[in-house]
Design an enzyme around this catalytic site. Structure first.
Site, short mmCIF file in Angstrom:
data_model
loop_
_atom_site.label_atom_id
_atom_site.label_comp_id
_atom_site.label_asym_id
_atom_site.label_seq_id
_atom_site.Cartn_x
_atom_site.Cartn_y
_atom_site.Cartn_z
N ASP A 1 16.05 8.91 -1.83
CA ASP A 1 15.56 10.02 -1.01
C ASP A 1 15.81 11.32 -1.75
O ASP A 1 16.78 11.43 -2.51
CB ASP A 1 16.24 10.05 0.36
CG ASP A 1 15.48 10.90 1.37
OD1 ASP A 1 14.69 10.33 2.14
OD2 ASP A 1 15.67 12.13 1.37
N THR B 1 -4.58 -3.28 13.30
CA THR B 1 -4.97 -4.64 13.64
C THR B 1 -3.97 -5.27 14.59
O THR B 1 -4.34 -5.96 15.55
CB THR B 1 -5.10 -5.49 12.35
OG1 THR B 1 -6.20 -4.97 11.57
CG2 THR B 1 -5.37 -6.94 12.67
N HIS C 1 -7.07 4.14 7.69
CA HIS C 1 -5.86 4.12 8.50
C HIS C 1 -5.80 5.48 9.18
O HIS C 1 -5.22 6.44 8.68
CB HIS C 1 -4.61 3.90 7.64
CG HIS C 1 -3.33 4.04 8.40
ND1 HIS C 1 -3.05 3.29 9.53
CD2 HIS C 1 -2.26 4.84 8.22
CE1 HIS C 1 -1.85 3.62 10.00
NE2 HIS C 1 -1.36 4.56 9.22
#
Length: 320
Positions: free
Chosen positions: A37, A155, A181
């Site tokens: 990160d 989905t 998406h």
């Protein structure tokens, strides 16, 4: 491949990255997890916290630790969840994140490619299809080894909604959300069935309380994402599960079929855009995009998704 063991690297330890970490532990499919990160203390804290879960696990011990991008050199799978997400109150459209996250992805991919071009990269960062196209086409990485979670989550939401309507196990609902998406994703109704019964005969077989309304159902799949966002402040559980199922398909060479995001190579006449189609996932990433037979209306919706994404890519300089 330089990888010598089942090692997973997770880039980004925000709401989504931390959920991926927890989900990966529950799947018990890797021996080592490295978390990265931009705020190293955050990565260290997530790794330490997850280490304390190991004594409760019924599986094998996992080496969990924070690190730098050098951890990628022997990774088998890298999951990228870095960058800001849509926050409650913001415009409900993932495409608005494009300009911010192109810069994030530039830093991430530049760092990864210093150490590997062997690992399979699974992308979650939004706007996903734009990030996938950028990562696949601008950094010299093998294209088959990069893909996005795509409409795998849509989905799952679609199958859940259909299962609730017809009171069956969602695993028995077959069909896909395809395209972007995001807001232009659509169910390919021509492929939908339950136990082999096509969508337009489901009402007579399963006798729901109300007839199937395809437009309302399609809209609810898109809107439920923002319901989750506004109710809890983020969406992370479903996408973490989707990413880990995809990672497992790679690690175990499952040859599973998922609707993931990848750059199209002429399917349905489309080029220079990443969208979700059913794809065979192996240890090498995407083996094949399956150009399923769609209705004329569904092809138009796919083209609409492509145009929507292309317009944003042009606005951030990824397409001329």
């Amino acid at each position: 491949m330089n990888a010598t063991k089942n090692k997973l690297v997770i880039v980004g330890t925000g709401h989504v990255g931390s959920a991926v970490l927890n989900c990966a532990l529950s799947f018990n499919f890797v021996s080592e997890i490295a978390v990265i990160d931009i705020i190293n203390k955050k990565a260290q804290g997530e790794a330490l916290d997850s280490t304390h879960a190991i004594p409760f696990s019924t599986g094998t011990n996992v080496n969990i630790h924070a690190g730098t991008f050098e951890e990628c050199k022997d990774a088998r799978v890298i999951i990228i969840a870095a960058g800001p997400s849509i926050m409650p109150g913001e415009i409900p459209d993932r495409l608005t994140l494009a300009s911010r996250n192109v810069e994030v992805m530039k830093d991430v991919m530049t760092s990864i490619t210093q150490y590997t071009k062997d690992a399979v990269i699974i992308m979650i960062t939004n706007p996903l299809d734009i990030m996938v196209y950028y990562a696949e086409n601008f950094f010299g990485y093998p294209k088959n080894k990069i893909f996005g979670t795509g409409t795998t989550l849509e989905t799952a939401r679609f199958r859940s909604i259909m299962a609730n309507k017809y009171k069956v196990d969602p695993k028995n609902v077959h069909g896909y959300m395809l395209g972007e998406h995001g807001n232009s994703a659509f169910p390919a109704w021509s492929l939908v069935n339950i136990a082999g019964v096509p969508y337009n005969q489901l009402d007579s077989y399963f006798q729901p309380n109300e007839p199937l309304d395809t437009e309302t159902t399609a809209a609810s799949v898109i809107s439920v994402a923002y319901d989750v966002l506004n109710l809890k402040g983020c969406t992370n559980s479903g996408i973490a599960m989707a990413a880990c199922h995809l990672a497992r398909a790679v690690l175990f060479n499952e040859r599973s079929i998922f609707p993931v995001s990848t750059t199209l190579q002429g399917e349905y006449g489309l080029h220079h855009v990443a969208l979700s189609l059913p794809c065979i996932i192996t240890e090498e990433g995407i083996e094949r995009r399956i150009e399923v037979t769609l209705s004329d209306e569904e092809i138009k919706k796919l083209q609409h998704s492509a145009q929507s994404i292309s317009n944003v890519m042009k606005s951030v300089g990824l397409l001329k």
